[in-house]
Write a protein that holds these residues in place. Sequence first.
Motif, PDB file in Angstrom:
ATOM      1  N   ASN A  99      90.194 -35.623 -12.753  1.00  0.00           N
ATOM      2  CA  ASN A  99      89.370 -34.928 -11.760  1.00  0.00           C
ATOM      3  C   ASN A  99      87.941 -35.448 -11.766  1.00  0.00           C
ATOM      4  OD1 ASN A  99      91.364 -33.206 -10.733  1.00  0.00           O
ATOM      5  ND2 ASN A  99      91.090 -31.743 -12.405  1.00  0.00           N
ATOM      6  N   MET A 100      87.390 -35.672 -12.950  1.00  0.00           N
ATOM      7  CA  MET A 100      86.027 -36.185 -13.055  1.00  0.00           C
ATOM      8  C   MET A 100      85.945 -37.582 -12.462  1.00  0.00           C
ATOM      9  SD  MET A 100      83.072 -35.310 -13.946  1.00  0.00           S
ATOM     10  CE  MET A 100      81.573 -36.260 -13.736  1.00  0.00           C
ATOM     11  N   ALA A 101      86.963 -38.429 -12.723  1.00  0.00           N
ATOM     12  CA  ALA A 101      86.980 -39.778 -12.165  1.00  0.00           C
ATOM     13  C   ALA A 101      87.020 -39.735 -10.644  1.00  0.00           C
ATOM     14  CB  ALA A 101      88.178 -40.558 -12.712  1.00  0.00           C
ATOM     15  N   ARG A 102      87.804 -38.819 -10.094  1.00  0.00           N
ATOM     16  CA  ARG A 102      87.888 -38.707  -8.638  1.00  0.00           C
ATOM     17  C   ARG A 102      86.572 -38.217  -8.042  1.00  0.00           C
ATOM     18  NH1 ARG A 102      94.106 -36.373  -8.087  1.00  0.00           N
ATOM     19  NH2 ARG A 102      95.105 -38.423  -8.271  1.00  0.00           N
ATOM     20  N   ASN A 103      85.887 -37.352  -8.760  1.00  0.00           N
ATOM     21  CA  ASN A 103      84.574 -36.914  -8.286  1.00  0.00           C
ATOM     22  C   ASN A 103      83.593 -38.073  -8.228  1.00  0.00           C
ATOM     23  OD1 ASN A 103      85.357 -34.261  -7.963  1.00  0.00           O
ATOM     24  ND2 ASN A 103      84.726 -33.658 -10.033  1.00  0.00           N
ATOM     25  N   LEU A 104      83.615 -38.921  -9.262  1.00  0.00           N
ATOM     26  CA  LEU A 104      82.718 -40.072  -9.294  1.00  0.00           C
ATOM     27  C   LEU A 104      83.052 -41.062  -8.178  1.00  0.00           C
ATOM     28  CD1 LEU A 104      82.518 -40.730 -13.145  1.00  0.00           C
ATOM     29  CD2 LEU A 104      80.738 -39.761 -11.692  1.00  0.00           C
ATOM     30  N   ILE A 105      84.352 -41.280  -7.949  1.00  0.00           N
ATOM     31  CA  ILE A 105      84.771 -42.229  -6.917  1.00  0.00           C
ATOM     32  C   ILE A 105      84.406 -41.711  -5.528  1.00  0.00           C
ATOM     33  CG2 ILE A 105      86.793 -43.269  -5.810  1.00  0.00           C
ATOM     34  CD1 ILE A 105      88.101 -43.357  -8.605  1.00  0.00           C
ATOM     35  N   THR A 144      85.367 -47.260 -13.038  1.00  0.00           N
ATOM     36  CA  THR A 144      84.911 -46.039 -12.369  1.00  0.00           C
ATOM     37  C   THR A 144      83.413 -45.852 -12.550  1.00  0.00           C
ATOM     38  OG1 THR A 144      87.057 -45.004 -12.771  1.00  0.00           O
ATOM     39  CG2 THR A 144      85.247 -43.549 -12.212  1.00  0.00           C
ATOM     40  N   TYR A 145      82.932 -46.093 -13.763  1.00  0.00           N
ATOM     41  CA  TYR A 145      81.506 -45.946 -14.052  1.00  0.00           C
ATOM     42  C   TYR A 145      80.680 -46.939 -13.230  1.00  0.00           C
ATOM     43  CZ  TYR A 145      77.172 -45.547 -16.688  1.00  0.00           C
ATOM     44  OH  TYR A 145      75.855 -45.348 -17.042  1.00  0.00           O
ATOM     45  N   VAL A 146      81.123 -48.199 -13.176  1.00  0.00           N
ATOM     46  CA  VAL A 146      80.392 -49.218 -12.417  1.00  0.00           C
ATOM     47  C   VAL A 146      80.354 -48.850 -10.942  1.00  0.00           C
ATOM     48  CG1 VAL A 146      80.436 -51.635 -11.662  1.00  0.00           C
ATOM     49  CG2 VAL A 146      80.861 -51.068 -14.053  1.00  0.00           C
ATOM     50  N   MET A 147      81.465 -48.318 -10.407  1.00  0.00           N
ATOM     51  CA  MET A 147      81.494 -47.914  -8.999  1.00  0.00           C
ATOM     52  C   MET A 147      80.482 -46.802  -8.739  1.00  0.00           C
ATOM     53  SD  MET A 147      84.677 -46.481  -6.679  1.00  0.00           S
ATOM     54  CE  MET A 147      85.627 -47.989  -6.893  1.00  0.00           C
ATOM     55  N   GLY A 176      77.845 -49.068  -7.257  1.00  0.00           N
ATOM     56  CA  GLY A 176      78.382 -49.053  -5.911  1.00  0.00           C
ATOM     57  C   GLY A 176      79.716 -49.774  -5.771  1.00  0.00           C
ATOM     58  N   ILE A 177      80.331 -49.572  -4.603  1.00  0.00           N
ATOM     59  CA  ILE A 177      81.652 -50.149  -4.339  1.00  0.00           C
ATOM     60  C   ILE A 177      81.603 -51.668  -4.289  1.00  0.00           C
ATOM     61  CG2 ILE A 177      83.531 -50.234  -2.639  1.00  0.00           C
ATOM     62  CD1 ILE A 177      82.706 -47.387  -1.811  1.00  0.00           C
ATOM     63  N   LEU A 178      80.524 -52.227  -3.726  1.00  0.00           N
ATOM     64  CA  LEU A 178      80.414 -53.692  -3.652  1.00  0.00           C
ATOM     65  C   LEU A 178      80.398 -54.324  -5.038  1.00  0.00           C
ATOM     66  CD1 LEU A 178      77.861 -54.307  -0.738  1.00  0.00           C
ATOM     67  CD2 LEU A 178      80.322 -54.779  -0.758  1.00  0.00           C
ATOM     68  N   VAL A 209      94.437 -47.041 -13.259  1.00  0.00           N
ATOM     69  CA  VAL A 209      94.047 -45.801 -13.929  1.00  0.00           C
ATOM     70  C   VAL A 209      92.649 -45.385 -13.485  1.00  0.00           C
ATOM     71  CG1 VAL A 209      93.442 -44.787 -16.162  1.00  0.00           C
ATOM     72  CG2 VAL A 209      95.563 -46.091 -15.919  1.00  0.00           C
ATOM     73  N   ASN A 210      91.735 -46.359 -13.381  1.00  0.00           N
ATOM     74  CA  ASN A 210      90.362 -46.047 -12.981  1.00  0.00           C
ATOM     75  C   ASN A 210      90.279 -45.528 -11.556  1.00  0.00           C
ATOM     76  OD1 ASN A 210      87.714 -47.427 -14.743  1.00  0.00           O
ATOM     77  ND2 ASN A 210      89.785 -47.530 -15.524  1.00  0.00           N
ATOM     78  N   LEU A 211      91.180 -45.986 -10.693  1.00  0.00           N
ATOM     79  CA  LEU A 211      91.214 -45.497  -9.312  1.00  0.00           C
ATOM     80  C   LEU A 211      92.066 -44.245  -9.170  1.00  0.00           C
ATOM     81  CD1 LEU A 211      91.534 -48.896  -7.377  1.00  0.00           C
ATOM     82  CD2 LEU A 211      89.471 -47.562  -7.844  1.00  0.00           C
TER      83      LEU A 211
END
Length: 443
Positions: A296-302, A329-332, A336-338, A387-389
């Motif tokens: 859930n936390m990863a999805r919030n960050l994404i 996930t952290y880098v995104m 950012g996405i780029l 997993v990160n996505l």
Amino acid sequence: MDKRQFLEAVTEQIRFEKAREMISDELENHIEDQKEAFMSEGISETESYQKAIEDMGDPVEVGISLDRIHRPKMEWKMILLVLGLSILGLFFQYVMFKDMGSESYPYNINSQCVYIMIGLAVMMFFCFFDYTRIGLWGKTGAAVLLLLLLYSYFGGLSVFGQRGYLRVGGLSVSLRQLIYLYIPFYGGILYSYKNQGRKGFTKSMVWSVLPVVLVLKLPDLSTAGSLMLIMLIQVCFITRKGWFGEWKKKLAFVVSAVIGLPVFLVLYFVFFGAEYQKARLFSVFNTAGDQNYQINMARNLISGSKWIGEGRLNAKGFLPAAASDYIVTYVMSYYGILAVIVLLAVLGLFIFKTFKISVHQKNQLGTVIGVGCSLVFMIQIVLYVMVNLTIFPSTAVFLPLFTYGGTGTIVSFALIGILLSIYRYQNVLPVHMVRKQKVKLGL
């Protein structure tokens, strides 16, 4: 000048000693072929030999030309790419440490620097190491790793309640990462069963099942599945090349196993797994509950990520194990996405270069070992990104050259070193020399 004198004059110009025998054999075969051709024209054997040697040219010039071709080469572009990725990984670790603080980030950056330095030394060791030795000792090396897994199961070290660790001095070694060294040894095992037909195929499959069963007992679903998938693809690769004779039925069997493997592993944990493993497995579809905090936390960050990040986390809360399990996930969230697209492109280039080294080999042993090592990196990277996505459930994953940890870092560098060795000796260690070494060692 007779044939022996000619060959000695040529090989004296070859600086790499291991290539001399190969070159001498090739030239001798060429001289014999030329001699037979001249004799078929009615020329005597003595004159045919002399003409064949004369046609070869000046032995010194021939030797100098062959020396330029048949000597070790370094893949400097690959080495520079690995160094760049290692530095980038350290940079991300440092940024996370500065952003989260020492209380939320329980990792020692200095320790990771030491792991990388040791890993680089291990990489260069294997780069200059004759990789065919791995093929020669494939069964022995694989058996040692299997015994270590057995030992860890009955009397090994547990870390945070998880089996699969060994104590070496004051350090803990993760067998979940060390077991990936089984893959190059498995390449040697496959080569030893070449041309043994159904018998060799059956033995190869047995050697692929053993580590998977032991890893499942730890338990570790992701590592077991990754190992099985890598080895099955290796078997597919060599079966299609006809190593085990008629290949269509055998290949169909392996392909069916590759397709059915995910279903088998899921069913295994649904019926035999612990409750927390079942909850983790279904967390992708059911995000309710405290056990799904990570996903859930990863999805919030994404969901809060922008194309260009602001240099800080975009959501409140702490994502556990960010330095090990959620770097992408952290880098995104942070950059950012780029930034993630660029990172994945660079990792894709890394995978491409590993496969390029592997498949452009005349030595079949080098090819099968190299493909195995390349698959380790590809499977680990793909699984990590999924997993990160949050496409796959949260599980123990590792991003080579980026994830914090001693064993995984050193094993990654060791596998890269083996790939560099395959490249380095591609023009000096043809496949028939592997068999000659077996005879010399009495194997």
